[in-house]
Scaffold this motif. Sequence first.
Motif, short mmCIF file in Angstrom:
data_model
loop_
_atom_site.label_atom_id
_atom_site.label_comp_id
_atom_site.label_asym_id
_atom_site.label_seq_id
_atom_site.Cartn_x
_atom_site.Cartn_y
_atom_site.Cartn_z
N UNK A 1 1.00 -1.40 -0.39
CA UNK A 1 0.47 0.60 0.04
C UNK A 1 0.86 1.46 -0.19
N UNK A 2 0.43 2.19 -0.98
CA UNK A 2 1.49 3.67 -1.35
C UNK A 2 0.03 3.63 -0.48
N UNK A 3 0.79 5.84 0.05
CA UNK A 3 0.47 6.49 0.71
C UNK A 3 0.97 7.65 0.82
N UNK A 4 0.79 8.42 -0.86
CA UNK A 4 1.67 9.47 -0.39
C UNK A 4 0.56 10.47 -1.76
N UNK A 5 0.92 11.84 -1.14
CA UNK A 5 -0.10 12.50 -2.59
C UNK A 5 0.30 12.83 -3.63
N UNK B 1 -0.51 -3.67 -6.07
CA UNK B 1 -0.23 -2.86 -5.25
C UNK B 1 -1.43 -1.55 -4.90
N UNK B 2 -1.17 -0.92 -3.59
CA UNK B 2 -2.86 -0.07 -4.13
C UNK B 2 -1.87 0.93 -4.18
N UNK B 3 -2.56 2.32 -4.40
CA UNK B 3 -1.90 4.21 -3.84
C UNK B 3 -3.75 4.72 -3.09
N UNK C 1 -10.56 -6.84 -0.70
CA UNK C 1 -9.02 -6.27 -0.92
C UNK C 1 -8.04 -7.35 0.32
N UNK C 2 -7.00 -7.42 -0.10
CA UNK C 2 -6.18 -8.03 0.04
C UNK C 2 -5.33 -7.76 1.13
N UNK C 3 -5.03 -7.90 2.30
CA UNK C 3 -4.59 -7.02 3.39
C UNK C 3 -3.59 -6.96 3.31
N UNK C 4 -2.44 -5.39 2.81
CA UNK C 4 -1.54 -5.69 2.51
C UNK C 4 -0.49 -6.07 3.34
N UNK C 5 0.89 -6.08 2.99
CA UNK C 5 2.58 -6.96 4.07
C UNK C 5 2.75 -5.79 4.13
N UNK D 1 0.95 -8.28 11.37
CA UNK D 1 2.13 -8.22 10.11
C UNK D 1 2.43 -7.63 8.84
N UNK D 2 1.39 -6.83 9.20
CA UNK D 2 2.09 -5.22 8.86
C UNK D 2 2.60 -4.61 9.16
N UNK D 3 4.60 -4.50 8.12
CA UNK D 3 5.17 -3.52 8.45
C UNK D 3 5.14 -2.13 7.28
#
Length: 130
Positions: free
Chosen positions: A9-13, A34-36, A55-59, A89-91
């Motif tokens: 998961x990418x979290x950026x504006x 990849x989710x954005x 959705x798949x849980x992000x690793x 389990x999420x980094x």
Amino acid sequence: MVAHSHTVLLVDDEPVFNFITESLLKRVNLVKEVYSVFNGREAMKLLQESFQGLHNIPSHIFLDLNMPIMNGFSFLEEFSKLPRDQKEDIKIIVVSSSENPSDIAKVKSYGVEDYISKPLSPDTLKEILQ
């Protein structure tokens, strides 16, 4: 060939950062999805939907700090309130242009996996994901 093993998961504006990072992630061939999203609120919504099986849980979450609506610090605060079994389990990897020592110390207090300065390189991504 290495098998795809991660959901990121990418979290950026910044749409350009998300586009380039998604391309790099696909090139290192270690991700299956990849989710954005563009801010912390969208990231929390996607996580909640993931926990519900939509959705798949992000690793891994690659998190920017400076964003509108909900910044990275607010996201980390909300994430810290999630039940342990949902988040264990999420980094989280903070990816920021800020090298401010107080920012680094603050995010480390939330137990983030790493703090990396932009831009990301293929070697850095491989190191994180392998």
